[in-house]
Design a protein around this motif. Sequence first.
Motif, PDB file in Angstrom:
ATOM      1  N   ILE A  87      -5.909 -30.489 -17.267  1.00 54.01           N
ATOM      2  CA  ILE A  87      -6.178 -30.265 -18.609  1.00 54.01           C
ATOM      3  C   ILE A  87      -5.126 -29.745 -19.326  1.00 54.01           C
ATOM      4  CG2 ILE A  87      -7.621 -29.177 -20.186  1.00 54.01           C
ATOM      5  CD1 ILE A  87      -9.855 -29.086 -17.877  1.00 54.01           C
ATOM      6  N   ASP A  88      -4.542 -30.656 -20.453  1.00 54.35           N
ATOM      7  CA  ASP A  88      -3.113 -30.321 -20.892  1.00 54.35           C
ATOM      8  C   ASP A  88      -2.965 -30.783 -22.314  1.00 54.35           C
ATOM      9  OD1 ASP A  88      -0.346 -29.558 -21.476  1.00 54.35           O
ATOM     10  OD2 ASP A  88       0.036 -29.959 -19.296  1.00 54.35           O
ATOM     11  N   ALA A  89      -2.203 -30.558 -23.276  1.00 55.11           N
ATOM     12  CA  ALA A  89      -1.675 -31.517 -24.117  1.00 55.11           C
ATOM     13  C   ALA A  89      -0.817 -32.459 -23.763  1.00 55.11           C
ATOM     14  CB  ALA A  89      -1.043 -30.661 -25.458  1.00 55.11           C
ATOM     15  N   HIS A  90      -0.080 -32.103 -22.711  1.00 48.50           N
ATOM     16  CA  HIS A  90       1.239 -33.011 -22.340  1.00 48.50           C
ATOM     17  C   HIS A  90       0.897 -33.638 -21.006  1.00 48.50           C
ATOM     18  CE1 HIS A  90       2.723 -29.720 -24.642  1.00 48.50           C
ATOM     19  NE2 HIS A  90       3.525 -30.543 -25.291  1.00 48.50           N
ATOM     20  N   ALA A  91       1.554 -34.959 -20.866  1.00 50.25           N
ATOM     21  CA  ALA A  91       1.303 -35.692 -19.585  1.00 50.25           C
ATOM     22  C   ALA A  91       1.820 -34.980 -18.632  1.00 50.25           C
ATOM     23  CB  ALA A  91       1.374 -37.111 -19.923  1.00 50.25           C
TER      24      ALA A  91
ATOM     25  N   ILE B  11      -5.043 -25.708 -15.702  1.00 47.48           N
ATOM     26  CA  ILE B  11      -5.053 -25.746 -17.218  1.00 47.48           C
ATOM     27  C   ILE B  11      -4.106 -25.105 -18.001  1.00 47.48           C
ATOM     28  CG2 ILE B  11      -6.590 -24.776 -19.214  1.00 47.48           C
ATOM     29  CD1 ILE B  11      -8.961 -24.583 -17.401  1.00 47.48           C
ATOM     30  N   ASP B  12      -3.402 -26.096 -18.776  1.00 46.81           N
ATOM     31  CA  ASP B  12      -2.157 -25.475 -19.692  1.00 46.81           C
ATOM     32  C   ASP B  12      -2.837 -25.072 -21.031  1.00 46.81           C
ATOM     33  OD1 ASP B  12      -0.350 -25.370 -21.516  1.00 46.81           O
ATOM     34  OD2 ASP B  12       1.100 -26.807 -20.386  1.00 46.81           O
ATOM     35  N   ILE B  13      -2.797 -23.988 -21.280  1.00 47.45           N
ATOM     36  CA  ILE B  13      -3.251 -23.394 -22.551  1.00 47.45           C
ATOM     37  C   ILE B  13      -3.099 -24.283 -23.854  1.00 47.45           C
ATOM     38  CG2 ILE B  13      -1.401 -21.769 -23.256  1.00 47.45           C
ATOM     39  CD1 ILE B  13      -5.006 -20.629 -22.938  1.00 47.45           C
ATOM     40  N   ASP B  14      -1.729 -24.994 -24.021  1.00 49.43           N
ATOM     41  CA  ASP B  14      -1.596 -25.697 -25.023  1.00 49.43           C
ATOM     42  C   ASP B  14      -2.501 -26.904 -25.288  1.00 49.43           C
ATOM     43  OD1 ASP B  14      -0.489 -28.061 -23.709  1.00 49.43           O
ATOM     44  OD2 ASP B  14       1.573 -27.097 -23.609  1.00 49.43           O
ATOM     45  N   VAL B  15      -3.579 -27.098 -24.318  1.00 39.92           N
ATOM     46  CA  VAL B  15      -4.414 -28.294 -24.533  1.00 39.92           C
ATOM     47  C   VAL B  15      -5.353 -27.805 -26.012  1.00 39.92           C
ATOM     48  CG1 VAL B  15      -6.313 -27.059 -23.121  1.00 39.92           C
ATOM     49  CG2 VAL B  15      -6.394 -29.892 -23.603  1.00 39.92           C
TER      50      VAL B  15
END
Length: 289
Positions: A134-138, A214-218
């Motif tokens: 789960i992330d904003a970035h691929a 989980i990347d917090i930037d999601v």
Amino acid sequence: MRLDQKYSGNVYILSSDDYAASKAVIYGMPMDYTVSFRPGSRFGPARIREVSIGLEEYSPYLDKSLEDINYFDAGDLLLPFGNAGRSLEVIGEYVKGLLDDGKFPFGLGGEHLVSWPVIQQVYAKYPDLALIHIDAHADLREQYEGEPLSHSTPVRKAAALMGGKNIYQFGIRSGSREEFQFGRENINFYPFEVLEPLKKVLPELAGRPVYLTIDIDVLDPSCAPGTGTAEAGGITSKELLAAIHAMAQSELNFVGADIVEVAPAYDPTEQTQIVASKLIREMLLGLVK
Ligand SMILES: [Mn+2]
């Protein structure tokens, strides 16, 4: 490497001193030296723990309390600053030890490349592993400016290791055209949205061992500005909590998790690390069985 020792004084709220009695082991990975933009996530784990003192132990979502479970916080691993390759080896060796002891590794980043040695170790133990990202970035680049050890590459490495069809990506809204094409062709790829597609895929993952990263930037930068590569157009903290609760109520067998890319210096309000500390509470109570 000692597993039952604490590497720093600062620990997550109510963590136990009893390694043997703890299922989950929290460990910090203070590495941020392959990032493409702003550094600072190596200070994330320590600050997340410091603000966790403000949390209630009780989760009204799950009707469970941190007081009722044992988890051990090892503090931050001692990583050789600036040496990405050796740092990843240290992380991998440490996590292998946790897995050999039957623990649930719960990692705090640090930049997202720290997840790569963890995924390797978890996959070695669980060949049927599925990865939820789960992330904003691929994070599907093969290299960044010629460098394969970059925080933009861990999921591409994971795809080569475990097969893209065992990876589920949610919330992705940034990357190169090539990354998006690779994701659509090779990964279970759900850009922009998190909760709705996640709910649809949970039944097909029932019973499988799952690692969650989980990347917090999601989160939208309005919820979590304290991160190195903030991306507009993200989800709310309410949706991310709901996603964790949907996973908690699923039939998935979570075998490890991490939260990465909290960079406290970019958020004077501290909301980012406060959000992260609450996500950790819900994951400890909901995902560690
Ligand atoms: Mn990201």
